[in-house]
Design a protein around this motif. Sequence first.
Motif, PDB file in Angstrom:
ATOM      1  N   GLU A 167       3.401   4.242 -10.995  1.00  0.00           N
ATOM      2  CA  GLU A 167       3.125   3.166 -11.942  1.00  0.00           C
ATOM      3  C   GLU A 167       1.923   2.331 -11.536  1.00  0.00           C
ATOM      4  OE1 GLU A 167       5.328  -0.811 -13.777  1.00  0.00           O
ATOM      5  OE2 GLU A 167       6.502   0.978 -13.340  1.00  0.00           O
ATOM      6  N   LEU A 168       1.743   2.120 -10.241  1.00  0.00           N
ATOM      7  CA  LEU A 168       0.707   1.194  -9.789  1.00  0.00           C
ATOM      8  C   LEU A 168      -0.626   1.865  -9.482  1.00  0.00           C
ATOM      9  CD1 LEU A 168       2.818  -1.151  -7.476  1.00  0.00           C
ATOM     10  CD2 LEU A 168       2.084  -1.538  -9.834  1.00  0.00           C
ATOM     11  N   ALA A 169      -0.655   3.194  -9.429  1.00  0.00           N
ATOM     12  CA  ALA A 169      -1.906   3.891  -9.122  1.00  0.00           C
ATOM     13  C   ALA A 169      -3.061   3.496 -10.040  1.00  0.00           C
ATOM     14  CB  ALA A 169      -1.684   5.402  -9.143  1.00  0.00           C
ATOM     15  N   PRO A 170      -2.845   3.388 -11.363  1.00  0.00           N
ATOM     16  CA  PRO A 170      -3.962   2.995 -12.228  1.00  0.00           C
ATOM     17  C   PRO A 170      -4.494   1.587 -11.944  1.00  0.00           C
ATOM     18  CG  PRO A 170      -2.214   4.024 -13.511  1.00  0.00           C
ATOM     19  CD  PRO A 170      -1.652   3.751 -12.153  1.00  0.00           C
ATOM     20  N   ASP A 171      -3.704   0.774 -11.246  1.00  0.00           N
ATOM     21  CA  ASP A 171      -4.124  -0.585 -10.918  1.00  0.00           C
ATOM     22  C   ASP A 171      -4.759  -0.678  -9.536  1.00  0.00           C
ATOM     23  OD1 ASP A 171      -3.049  -2.121 -13.276  1.00  0.00           O
ATOM     24  OD2 ASP A 171      -1.192  -1.195 -12.585  1.00  0.00           O
ATOM     25  N   GLY A 172      -4.970   0.471  -8.884  1.00  0.00           N
ATOM     26  CA  GLY A 172      -5.615   0.468  -7.579  1.00  0.00           C
ATOM     27  C   GLY A 172      -4.695   0.152  -6.426  1.00  0.00           C
ATOM     28  N   VAL A 173      -3.378   0.192  -6.664  1.00  0.00           N
ATOM     29  CA  VAL A 173      -2.402  -0.141  -5.619  1.00  0.00           C
ATOM     30  C   VAL A 173      -1.692   1.133  -5.167  1.00  0.00           C
ATOM     31  CG1 VAL A 173      -0.352  -1.492  -5.035  1.00  0.00           C
ATOM     32  CG2 VAL A 173      -2.072  -2.435  -6.608  1.00  0.00           C
ATOM     33  N   ARG A 174      -1.734   1.388  -3.871  1.00  0.00           N
ATOM     34  CA  ARG A 174      -1.057   2.556  -3.301  1.00  0.00           C
ATOM     35  C   ARG A 174       0.283   2.137  -2.695  1.00  0.00           C
ATOM     36  NH1 ARG A 174      -2.777   4.657   0.919  1.00  0.00           N
ATOM     37  NH2 ARG A 174      -4.097   2.958   1.697  1.00  0.00           N
ATOM     38  N   VAL A 175       1.279   3.022  -2.812  1.00  0.00           N
ATOM     39  CA  VAL A 175       2.615   2.744  -2.274  1.00  0.00           C
ATOM     40  C   VAL A 175       3.117   3.985  -1.547  1.00  0.00           C
ATOM     41  CG1 VAL A 175       4.925   1.871  -2.755  1.00  0.00           C
ATOM     42  CG2 VAL A 175       3.032   1.281  -4.298  1.00  0.00           C
ATOM     43  N   ASN A 176       3.428   3.828  -0.267  1.00  0.00           N
ATOM     44  CA  ASN A 176       3.957   4.927   0.533  1.00  0.00           C
ATOM     45  C   ASN A 176       5.152   4.430   1.341  1.00  0.00           C
ATOM     46  OD1 ASN A 176       1.912   7.183   0.145  1.00  0.00           O
ATOM     47  ND2 ASN A 176       0.549   5.528   0.798  1.00  0.00           N
ATOM     48  N   CYS A 177       5.842   5.355   2.006  1.00  0.00           N
ATOM     49  CA  CYS A 177       6.921   4.940   2.904  1.00  0.00           C
ATOM     50  C   CYS A 177       6.908   5.787   4.160  1.00  0.00           C
ATOM     51  CB  CYS A 177       8.286   4.982   2.218  1.00  0.00           C
ATOM     52  SG  CYS A 177       8.929   6.611   1.803  1.00  0.00           S
ATOM     53  N   LEU A 178       7.454   5.230   5.218  1.00  0.00           N
ATOM     54  CA  LEU A 178       7.655   5.943   6.471  1.00  0.00           C
ATOM     55  C   LEU A 178       9.142   6.215   6.652  1.00  0.00           C
ATOM     56  CD1 LEU A 178       5.315   4.045   8.982  1.00  0.00           C
ATOM     57  CD2 LEU A 178       4.887   6.213   7.803  1.00  0.00           C
ATOM     58  N   ASN A 179       9.455   7.406   7.169  1.00  0.00           N
ATOM     59  CA  ASN A 179      10.837   7.788   7.426  1.00  0.00           C
ATOM     60  C   ASN A 179      11.009   8.055   8.919  1.00  0.00           C
ATOM     61  OD1 ASN A 179      11.436   7.735   4.641  1.00  0.00           O
ATOM     62  ND2 ASN A 179      10.702   9.831   4.390  1.00  0.00           N
ATOM     63  N   PRO A 180      11.288   7.008   9.694  1.00  0.00           N
ATOM     64  CA  PRO A 180      11.490   7.214  11.121  1.00  0.00           C
ATOM     65  C   PRO A 180      12.897   7.713  11.424  1.00  0.00           C
ATOM     66  CG  PRO A 180      11.763   4.904  10.597  1.00  0.00           C
ATOM     67  CD  PRO A 180      11.347   5.582   9.318  1.00  0.00           C
ATOM     68  N   VAL A 181      13.030   8.388  12.546  1.00  0.00           N
ATOM     69  CA  VAL A 181      14.351   8.630  13.105  1.00  0.00           C
ATOM     70  C   VAL A 181      14.721   7.372  13.889  1.00  0.00           C
ATOM     71  CG1 VAL A 181      13.632   9.638  15.328  1.00  0.00           C
ATOM     72  CG2 VAL A 181      15.714  10.478  14.186  1.00  0.00           C
ATOM     73  N   ALA A 182      15.931   7.302  14.389  1.00  0.00           N
ATOM     74  CA  ALA A 182      16.358   6.115  15.135  1.00  0.00           C
ATOM     75  C   ALA A 182      15.436   5.853  16.317  1.00  0.00           C
ATOM     76  CB  ALA A 182      17.793   6.299  15.627  1.00  0.00           C
TER      77      ALA A 182
END
Length: 246
Positions: A167-182
């Motif tokens: 949704e935010l890509a056209p507005d120049g905003v990137r959204v990612n996530c990190l998936n760490p182990v414990a």
Amino acid sequence: MRLAGKTAIVTGGASGFGKGIVEAFAAEGARVLVADLNGDGAAEVAASVTGLSAQVDVSSNADWARLTAQAMDMMGGIDILVNNAGITHLPKAMEDVTEEEFDRVLSVNAKSVFLSARHIVPIMKADRRGAILNIASTAGVSPRPRLNWYNASKGWMITATKAMAVELAPDGVRVNCLNPVAGETPLLTSFMGEDTPEIRGRFLASIPIGRFSTPQDMGAAATFLCSDEASMITGVGLEVDGGRCI
């Protein structure tokens, strides 16, 4: 200095993975506002890097409004948001988790992302730039038994990341996530139920590289995803897990 001139908010920045991300961002040139329910801890971490801190309950809309205003007043803008604050319930059968425990886990791990978006996304959209990083977990990719509702909250965060990204890509905003182990964080004992050599051994046996995620691992990955080097990367859930999810 990959984040030179950037401004950032890191929630849960007083300890563990959040502290590692704060320190990495500051070392790369960012001005960082350390936000944490532990206000004294946030101030202590901030004193060693940028001096900016705030006490905040990430499940509170009023606290997000105050934090956003404080960030704009202190830094003049918000280029990066890291939703790192999180909690878990103790390992137990799913039907034994209390309603209060469930509500708290979902409020801190999921509702906080919603609330942060309400207040900070409009600023990023107006600026036509921004990077949001949600700290999810391998638990949302490959769930562990007896952490059912924690697993679900992190799976929610992974899906929310992808929905936000598209949704935010056209507005120049990137959204990612990190998936760490414990990792060696204040939550480790809660994940394991109790901290004994036998339980640690079983946990580590599920990680091919043979160790826990560290705050430094998280800081390095977060720095990359929030830097301009990752300008073509959005909607990604990057596993920082030593191969656990293979």
